[in-house]
Scaffold this motif. Structure first.
Motif, PDB file in Angstrom:
ATOM      1  N   SER A  74       0.816  -1.222   0.000  1.00  0.00           N
ATOM      2  CA  SER A  74       0.000   0.000   0.000  1.00  0.00           C
ATOM      3  C   SER A  74       0.847   1.268   0.000  1.00  0.00           C
ATOM      4  N   ASP A  75       2.181   1.130   0.069  1.00  0.00           N
ATOM      5  CA  ASP A  75       3.081   2.292   0.091  1.00  0.00           C
ATOM      6  C   ASP A  75       4.195   2.075  -0.928  1.00  0.00           C
ATOM      7  N   PRO A  76       4.099   2.673  -2.124  1.00  0.00           N
ATOM      8  CA  PRO A  76       5.115   2.433  -3.157  1.00  0.00           C
ATOM      9  C   PRO A  76       6.526   2.803  -2.724  1.00  0.00           C
ATOM     10  N   ALA A  77       6.686   3.854  -1.913  1.00  0.00           N
ATOM     11  CA  ALA A  77       8.028   4.254  -1.476  1.00  0.00           C
ATOM     12  C   ALA A  77       8.640   3.177  -0.578  1.00  0.00           C
ATOM     13  N   ALA A  78       7.877   2.673   0.393  1.00  0.00           N
ATOM     14  CA  ALA A  78       8.374   1.605   1.266  1.00  0.00           C
ATOM     15  C   ALA A  78       8.619   0.328   0.476  1.00  0.00           C
ATOM     16  N   TRP A  79       7.775   0.073  -0.476  1.00  0.00           N
ATOM     17  CA  TRP A  79       7.934  -1.105  -1.336  1.00  0.00           C
ATOM     18  C   TRP A  79       9.254  -1.024  -2.102  1.00  0.00           C
ATOM     19  N   ALA A  80       9.535   0.120  -2.704  1.00  0.00           N
ATOM     20  CA  ALA A  80      10.776   0.300  -3.456  1.00  0.00           C
ATOM     21  C   ALA A  80      11.987   0.165  -2.541  1.00  0.00           C
ATOM     22  N   LYS A  81      11.904   0.725  -1.353  1.00  0.00           N
ATOM     23  CA  LYS A  81      13.028   0.658  -0.407  1.00  0.00           C
ATOM     24  C   LYS A  81      13.300  -0.787   0.017  1.00  0.00           C
ATOM     25  N   LYS A  82      12.243  -1.568   0.207  1.00  0.00           N
ATOM     26  CA  LYS A  82      12.414  -2.968   0.578  1.00  0.00           C
ATOM     27  C   LYS A  82      13.078  -3.752  -0.553  1.00  0.00           C
ATOM     28  N   CYS A  83      12.697  -3.471  -1.795  1.00  0.00           N
ATOM     29  CA  CYS A  83      13.310  -4.164  -2.933  1.00  0.00           C
ATOM     30  C   CYS A  83      14.818  -3.905  -2.994  1.00  0.00           C
ATOM     31  N   VAL A  84      15.222  -2.676  -2.670  1.00  0.00           N
ATOM     32  CA  VAL A  84      16.641  -2.321  -2.746  1.00  0.00           C
ATOM     33  C   VAL A  84      17.396  -2.841  -1.529  1.00  0.00           C
ATOM     34  N   ASP A  85      16.885  -2.582  -0.332  1.00  0.00           N
ATOM     35  CA  ASP A  85      17.618  -2.899   0.894  1.00  0.00           C
ATOM     36  C   ASP A  85      17.630  -4.389   1.203  1.00  0.00           C
ATOM     37  N   GLU A  86      16.505  -5.080   1.037  1.00  0.00           N
ATOM     38  CA  GLU A  86      16.410  -6.483   1.435  1.00  0.00           C
ATOM     39  C   GLU A  86      16.691  -7.448   0.277  1.00  0.00           C
ATOM     40  N   PHE A  87      16.292  -7.083  -0.928  1.00  0.00           N
ATOM     41  CA  PHE A  87      16.394  -8.032  -2.034  1.00  0.00           C
ATOM     42  C   PHE A  87      17.462  -7.655  -3.057  1.00  0.00           C
ATOM     43  N   GLY A  88      18.176  -6.543  -2.841  1.00  0.00           N
ATOM     44  CA  GLY A  88      19.326  -6.198  -3.682  1.00  0.00           C
ATOM     45  C   GLY A  88      18.997  -5.822  -5.109  1.00  0.00           C
ATOM     46  N   ALA A  89      17.876  -5.140  -5.324  1.00  0.00           N
ATOM     47  CA  ALA A  89      17.505  -4.743  -6.685  1.00  0.00           C
ATOM     48  C   ALA A  89      18.511  -3.745  -7.244  1.00  0.00           C
ATOM     49  N   ASP A  90      18.976  -3.970  -8.481  1.00  0.00           N
ATOM     50  CA  ASP A  90      19.874  -3.027  -9.154  1.00  0.00           C
ATOM     51  C   ASP A  90      19.139  -1.762  -9.578  1.00  0.00           C
TER      52      ASP A  90
END
Length: 516
Positions: A74-90
């Protein structure tokens, strides 16, 4: 003597494109050979994985895809941050699903506000992916481009029908573009040429050939990507020497097979592992076709594909890669109960096995012994039946042979009848065609004869009229000649003057002119 690999020589290479800005900017492309052909050329930049997020909470995602993000959807900003910090998205791809005119139809201002929030939460390149609606994407992407000046966003998809508006905005405000075309080499080249003619720098374009998730859609996409790479590398076509991007996760996870539960499709196995493996398999396929940026959804798929890229680029053992990490409960499927009973009979034995004999009817003597009362008072029919001799038991092989011969004869008769019928139909058709042709020829001949006769009559009439005119003119000439011959011959002096003068008058006029 050492063995030397044959190495293909390439006429071109793929351009290097830098996405994003700052320390976390990503460079893709630069290949001088086919994908992972490191024995023939260089691949200075490994393919990159971009994880997708939506600007609205998804409603139709399967449980397996939603589980890793259920606390942030429900929060695109938190979603994007999780993809980068936890899952290592380039990189992160923001799918503007809410702006779809057939859905929520959110405004360009709302989409711009979401983009700014996501930009503030991450430091990796951000890709903005529209809804593929020509008018709405142009309006939305132009607004985002203006409000996020200098961020080097990657905007797309850009098609031939909206390339002017989005292209001009991207050039003016410093962004890159995703050139998109519907699975066609020539159309892909055309969009790139249009952008070049518009003035868009060629080092800020990445190509989207359109991505199929499964089945023949993936085969079509793979074939087109392969041809794009061949044109760029082997033929040196500079209009196609661009990195490629594939919006894979969005296509795979909306397939029916990725959404079906274990109750709906038990033979497809664990739904969670099924979707993850489908996405990973699609990613490997597109990597082999030349993809430089893969847009993916599930963290486990991303992890496995990154490991695959490292293995092909740097070497190593796949045995060191961990298996799929599940987040949902295991499913218990009894595959043995779903499997059909095995038929272990050898085919040759089936053919050789004789047909089962029918149970023989009891002999009249046995019937008589079993029913003494009936013997005491036998019915006439029973006695007649008793007197009949027992029929010999037929040989099964002979019966089968006779049956096969009868079937073969019936089949041959049916084929002969069908052949005769077909020949009769063909003959009737040929006769009808010949008759129609003869009638057409006769009609054409009659028309030609009538036309020739009409032309001959017209020619004869014209010649007769011309002959009459000639005779009339000849008669008139003769009459004129006779008239001239009988007329008196008198010499008359003719001049151009209206009044004819005598010689004396002419002499006097000359004398008068002399005196003057």
């Amino acid at each position: 003597m050492a063995f030397d690999f044959y190495k293909e020589s390439y006429a071109g290479s793929v351009k290097e494109i830098t996405l994003g800005k700052g320390d976390k900017a990503v460079t893709v492309g630069g290949e001088t050979s086919y994908p992972f052909y490191l024995f023939e050329g260089e691949m200075p930049n490994k393919p990159r994985i971009a994880m997708e997020i939506w600007d609205m909470a998804p409603e139709d995602w399967p449980e397996a895809a939603l589980a890793p993000f259920k606390d942030v959807v429900s929060d695109p900003a938190a979603w994007a941050k999780k993809c980068v910090d936890e899952f290592g998205a380039d990189m992160v791809v923001l799918q503007l699903k809410s702006t779809d005119p057939n859905g929520n139809n959110a405004s360009a201002d709302d989409a711009t506000a979401t983009v700014k929030k996501v930009l503030g939460a991450i430091d990796v390149p951000l890709i903005i992916w529209g809804t593929a609606n020509i008018e709405k994407d142009e309006e939305t992407l132009k607004k985002i481009s203006e409000e996020c000046q200098g961020e080097n966003l990657i905007l797309g998809p850009v098609e031939d029908k909206n390339h002017k508006g989005i292209g001009a905005s991207a050039m003016g405000f410093g962004h890159s573009l995703i050139s998109s075309s519907p699975i066609d080499v020539n159309l892909a080249k055309q969009v790139n040429i249009l952008l070049e003619n518009l003035g868009m720098p060629m080092d800020r374009i990445i190509v989207d050939p359109t991505t199929g998730g499964l089945g023949y859609g993936m085969e079509y996409s793979y074939s087109v990507m392969e041809r794009l790479r061949m044109a760029a590398m082997a033929q040196g076509d500079d209009k196609l020497q661009f990195p490629m991007i594939n919006n894979l996760g969005n296509e795979v996870w909306k397939c029916k097979e990725a959404k079906q539960t274990a109750d709906e499709a038990p033979t497809l196995g664990d739904p969670e592992k099924r979707g993850i493996l489908m996405e990973a398999t699609g990613a490997v396929t597109y990597l082999m076709a030349g993809s430089d940026v893969l847009i993916m959804r599930h963290p486990e798929s991303v992890r496995m594909v990154k490991a695959f890229i490292d293995l092909l680029s740097d070497g190593g053992s796949a045995g060191d890669i961990a298996g799929i990490g599940k987040q949902l409960d295991d499913v218990d499927i009894d595959f043995a109960s779903l499997a059909p009973a095995p038929d272990l009979t050898i085919e040759e034995e089936k053919k050789a096995a004789p047909a089962k004999k029918a149970a023989p009817k009891p002999a009249p003597e046995a019937s008589k012994a079993a029913a003494p009362k009936a013997e005491a008072k036998p019915a006439p029919k029973a006695e007649a039946k008793k007197e009949e001799p027992a029929k010999p038991v037929a040989d099964p092989e002979a019966e089968a042979k006779a049956k096969a011969e009868a079937e073969a004869k019936a089949k041959a008769d049916a084929e002969a009848a069908a052949k005769a019928k077909a020949e009769a139909a063909a003959k009737a058709k040929a006769d009808a065609e010949a008759k129609a042709k003869a009638e057409a020829e006769a009609k054409a001949k009659a028309e030609a004869d009538a036309k020739a006769k009409a032309e001959a009559d017209a020619r004869a009439k014209r010649e007769a009229e011309e002959e009459a005119v000639r005779q009339q003119r000849e008669k008139e000439r003769e009459e004129m000649a006779a008239k001239r011959a009988t007329a008196a011959k008198t010499e008359v002096t003719k001049t151009a003057a209206k009044v004819q003068k005598s010689k004396t008058s002419k002499m006097l006029n000359k004398l008068k002119r002399g005196r003057r």
